[in-house]
Each structure stands twice: as C-alpha cells, then as structure tokens.
Design an enzyme around this catalytic site. Structure first.
Site, PDB file in Angstrom:
ATOM      1  N   GLN A   1       2.746   9.856   1.613  1.00  0.00           N
ATOM      2  CA  GLN A   1       4.353   9.077   1.674  1.00  0.00           C
ATOM      3  C   GLN A   1       5.133   9.531   0.358  1.00  0.00           C
ATOM      4  OE1 GLN A   1       2.217   5.123   2.463  1.00  0.00           O
ATOM      5  NE2 GLN A   1       4.440   5.096   3.428  1.00  0.00           N
TER       6      GLN A   1
ATOM      7  N   HIS B   1      -4.569   0.918   7.239  1.00  0.00           N
ATOM      8  CA  HIS B   1      -3.260   1.411   7.562  1.00  0.00           C
ATOM      9  C   HIS B   1      -3.006   2.655   6.654  1.00  0.00           C
ATOM     10  CE1 HIS B   1       1.201   1.044   8.207  1.00  0.00           C
ATOM     11  NE2 HIS B   1       1.289   1.950   6.990  1.00  0.00           N
ATOM     12  N   GLU B   2      -3.437   2.352   5.157  1.00  0.00           N
ATOM     13  CA  GLU B   2      -3.411   3.578   4.107  1.00  0.00           C
ATOM     14  C   GLU B   2      -4.229   4.680   4.731  1.00  0.00           C
ATOM     15  OE1 GLU B   2      -0.564   3.669   2.816  1.00  0.00           O
ATOM     16  OE2 GLU B   2      -0.224   1.333   2.905  1.00  0.00           O
TER      17      GLU B   2
ATOM     18  N   CYS C   1       5.866  -0.065   7.487  1.00  0.00           N
ATOM     19  CA  CYS C   1       5.406   1.136   6.484  1.00  0.00           C
ATOM     20  C   CYS C   1       6.794   1.560   5.919  1.00  0.00           C
ATOM     21  CB  CYS C   1       5.161   2.134   7.732  1.00  0.00           C
ATOM     22  SG  CYS C   1       4.666   3.572   6.797  1.00  0.00           S
ATOM     23  N   LEU C   2       6.527   1.945   4.544  1.00  0.00           N
ATOM     24  CA  LEU C   2       7.859   2.338   3.800  1.00  0.00           C
ATOM     25  C   LEU C   2       8.348   3.391   4.218  1.00  0.00           C
ATOM     26  CD1 LEU C   2       5.931   1.566   0.074  1.00  0.00           C
ATOM     27  CD2 LEU C   2       7.766   0.072   1.583  1.00  0.00           C
TER      28      LEU C   2
ATOM     29  N   GLY D   1       0.851  -1.329  -0.069  1.00  0.00           N
ATOM     30  CA  GLY D   1      -0.130   0.041   0.018  1.00  0.00           C
ATOM     31  C   GLY D   1       0.809   1.158   0.028  1.00  0.00           C
TER      32      GLY D   1
ATOM     33  N   HIS E   1      -2.949   6.924   7.180  1.00  0.00           N
ATOM     34  CA  HIS E   1      -2.028   7.725   6.654  1.00  0.00           C
ATOM     35  C   HIS E   1      -2.759   9.095   6.260  1.00  0.00           C
ATOM     36  CE1 HIS E   1       2.043   6.169   6.493  1.00  0.00           C
ATOM     37  NE2 HIS E   1       1.626   5.133   6.038  1.00  0.00           N
TER      38      HIS E   1
END
Length: 160
Positions: free
Chosen positions: A51, A132-133, A90-91, A46, A136
């Site tokens: 991000q 999760h996304e 997480c990226l 995701g 953000h």
C-alpha cells in the site's frame, strides 16, 4: 519518521504477491516506523507494505486496544476457527466499504523486526484486521471477497 503516500487501486503492486523479507536491519525498522506513521495519519487500523509501493511481506495492525501495534513479517496462518461477517474498508479504496466473511479466530506465525519467530493469536475485529492485511501480502484485495457493498450510512448503523 515519514508519512508515505498511499498507493491507490488499480496499481499493479496491490495485486502482486509480495517477496519474503530476508534482511532484518535498520532499514526494516525505519520502514515499520514509516508504515505506522502513514497508517495513523490516514486513520487506518492496518497497513501492508504494498500500500506504500513496497512488494515485501510486511504489514502492521493496530486496532487501538491492549495489543498495541502488531508487526507482521512473512506471516502465515497456522490455525483458524469460526466465522464472522462484517464491514471492511481499505486505505487504497477511499470511501468504499463492503461486507466480508473471515475466520473469527486466527493463530499466526510471524517474525518480529529482529527476525525472531513470534506466534500471535487473535479473534474478532483484530483477527479480521490481520487477515485483511495478510491478504494484501498475497495480492488479494478485499473487493475480491466482498459479499455486499455498503453505503456510508449503512456503516454508521452497523457501528451503532
């Protein structure tokens, strides 16, 4: 399309609630394609617009299942049920993992890239990735919800 650099914590854009999308045009379509390429290049499931430095309510999720790529634009959870606890990363936090509890089922009202309302239902890992996304987009990072941090070898044993 183009792979964008991932914004790393502690960048302010990661903890700032995003603006709603109001224009559904070719620029949005290109952004979604760039986000997909960026997510794949970084081996993610995701990616949210903040991000890559864009403070808009746009996210994508692709857990490599029959659902394909899910695009979330101005998403809202309209129903949730159950509970699941599992590992997340997480990226924007490379190498950091933790156990997070989330709803096991979600129903989300979102828009597609053409501005049409769409309802998405998800459970299990897909529901986790969507939540999760969506966090953000509200400026909420998974680190705020971690119950226990995990080492990489904890992750490998959790994945079986």
């Amino acid at each position: 399309m183009a792979v964008k650099p991932i914004v790393m914590f502690p960048a302010d854009v990661l903890e700032t609630p995003c603006e709603k999308v109001t224009i559904f045009d070719r620029k949005l379509t290109k952004l979604l394609a760039d986000m997909y390429d960026t997510m794949i290049e970084n081996d993610g499931v995701g990616l949210a617009a903040p991000q890559i430095g864009i403070s808009q309510q746009i996210a994508i999720v692709d857990i490599d299942d029959h659902n394909g790529t899910i695009e979330l634009i101005n998403p809202v959870i309209v129903e949730e049920r159950g509970e699941q606890t599992g590992p997340e990363g997480c990226l924007s936090f490379p190498g950091l993992y933790g156990e997070v509890t989330r709803a096991n089922y979600v129903k989300v009202r979102t828009f597609n890239r053409k501005g049409k309302v769409k309802i998405i239902e998800a459970e299990g890992f897909l529901a986790r990735a969507i939540q999760h996304e969506m966090d953000h987009l509200e400026g909420v990072l998974f680190t705020k919800k971690v119950e226990k941090y995990l080492e990489e070898n904890d992750l490998e044993s959790a994945e079986g």
